[in-house]
Design a protein around this motif. Structure first.
Motif, PDB file in Angstrom:
ATOM      1  N   THR A 136      -0.177 -11.405   3.521  1.00 43.06           N
ATOM      2  CA  THR A 136      -0.239 -10.826   4.679  1.00 43.06           C
ATOM      3  C   THR A 136       0.784  -9.795   5.047  1.00 43.06           C
ATOM      4  O   THR A 136       0.367  -8.745   5.713  1.00 43.06           O
ATOM      5  N   ALA A 137       1.918  -9.958   4.261  1.00 50.30           N
ATOM      6  CA  ALA A 137       2.951  -8.758   4.429  1.00 50.30           C
ATOM      7  C   ALA A 137       2.387  -7.464   4.020  1.00 50.30           C
ATOM      8  O   ALA A 137       2.692  -6.518   4.369  1.00 50.30           O
ATOM      9  N   ARG A 195      -0.361  -6.002   6.402  1.00 50.10           N
ATOM     10  CA  ARG A 195       0.370  -5.133   7.585  1.00 50.10           C
ATOM     11  C   ARG A 195       0.647  -4.027   6.885  1.00 50.10           C
ATOM     12  O   ARG A 195       0.603  -2.989   7.715  1.00 50.10           O
ATOM     13  N   ALA A 196       1.480  -3.962   5.908  1.00 45.89           N
ATOM     14  CA  ALA A 196       2.134  -2.537   5.363  1.00 45.89           C
ATOM     15  C   ALA A 196       0.873  -1.740   5.233  1.00 45.89           C
ATOM     16  O   ALA A 196       1.070  -0.370   5.720  1.00 45.89           O
ATOM     17  N   LYS A 234      -5.642  -8.863   1.157  1.00 42.26           N
ATOM     18  CA  LYS A 234      -6.185  -9.924   1.927  1.00 42.26           C
ATOM     19  C   LYS A 234      -6.767 -11.072   0.860  1.00 42.26           C
ATOM     20  O   LYS A 234      -6.534 -12.319   1.306  1.00 42.26           O
ATOM     21  N   GLU A 254      -2.419  -1.571   6.426  1.00 42.58           N
ATOM     22  CA  GLU A 254      -2.937  -1.169   7.926  1.00 42.58           C
ATOM     23  C   GLU A 254      -2.004  -0.216   8.758  1.00 42.58           C
ATOM     24  O   GLU A 254      -2.568   0.635   9.396  1.00 42.58           O
ATOM     25  N   ALA A 255      -0.683  -0.524   8.547  1.00 44.93           N
ATOM     26  CA  ALA A 255       0.298   0.577   9.023  1.00 44.93           C
ATOM     27  C   ALA A 255       0.137   1.987   8.160  1.00 44.93           C
ATOM     28  O   ALA A 255       0.135   2.980   9.153  1.00 44.93           O
ATOM     29  N   PRO A 293       5.767  -4.451  -0.008  1.00 41.07           N
ATOM     30  CA  PRO A 293       5.292  -3.554   1.184  1.00 41.07           C
ATOM     31  C   PRO A 293       6.221  -2.678   1.495  1.00 41.07           C
ATOM     32  O   PRO A 293       5.751  -1.260   1.800  1.00 41.07           O
ATOM     33  N   GLU A 305      -8.386   3.883   9.116  1.00 35.97           N
ATOM     34  CA  GLU A 305      -8.498   2.438   9.513  1.00 35.97           C
ATOM     35  C   GLU A 305     -10.117   1.883   9.604  1.00 35.97           C
ATOM     36  O   GLU A 305     -10.438   1.014   9.588  1.00 35.97           O
TER      37      GLU A 305
END
Length: 188
Positions: A128-129, A132-133, A123, A135-136, A94, A145
């Motif tokens: 998951t980490a 999140r990275a 996914k 998506e951020a 990440p 997005e």
């Protein structure tokens, strides 16, 4: 430094990158005649040293290769180093997202041969980490997005056209500006 026993210098570069061995990368580059060719030469499926380092979540090698000017290329399966990083499962991965995106922002919405973007690979791997990275990172690119909301393997032409439009906005090069909502509406 101990010289590898098999293969050519381009193979040594990839193997050293996969092992996070910056000294080995430098040795292999010095052993060849054309540093740029060695740095960006792919293996039999087109995976470069940057793919090898990213695919194993090797932070020192990824940073070093990018500092040397390694090009972000697609492999034969249309995967980018970001695709490989997304599925790596490495705890370091990440933290490398922003650096790979700075080199080539178009990777964020690029679909590979299985029609998966990097976030979908993460996914699918249950990472998951990394999800999140990614998506951020998408929040910093207007419209990304929306493109990333598609499902892996979807054959929707809307998803492909949105992805293409985002790459167009993002991939303007070093002089690019962040697109605004009005730019996005103008493209749709």
């Amino acid at each position: 430094y101990a010289r590898p026993r098999r293969g050519k210098p381009e193979r040594w570069v990839r193997e050293a990158a996969g092992n996070d061995d910056v000294e080995g990368i430098e040795f292999a580059l010095d052993a060849g005649k054309d540093r740029e060719r060695l740095l960006n030469k792919g293996d039999f499926v087109g995976r470069t040293a940057l793919h090898w380092a990213a695919g194993r979540g090797r932070p020192d090698a990824v940073r070093y290769l990018l500092s040397l000017g390694a090009r972000v290329k697609m492999s034969a399966s249309q995967a980018t180093p970001l695709h490989d990083l997304a599925a790596s499962g490495s705890p370091n991965a990440p933290a490398l997202v922003d650096e790979l995106l700075a080199a080539a922002p178009w990777q964020l919405t690029k679909k590979d041969i299985t029609r998966c973007m990097p976030v979908e690979r993460a996914k699918n791997a249950g990472y998951t980490a990394m999800v999140r990275a990614l998506e951020a990172a998408a929040m910093t690119v207007t419209g990304a997005e929306h493109a990333m909301a598609s499902d892996c393997g979807s054959r929707s032409t809307t998803d492909v056209s949105v992805s293409t439009r985002v790459r167009t906005v993002v991939g303007r090069g070093a002089g690019a500006r962040r697109s605004s909502a009005s730019d996005w509406k103008a493209m749709t």
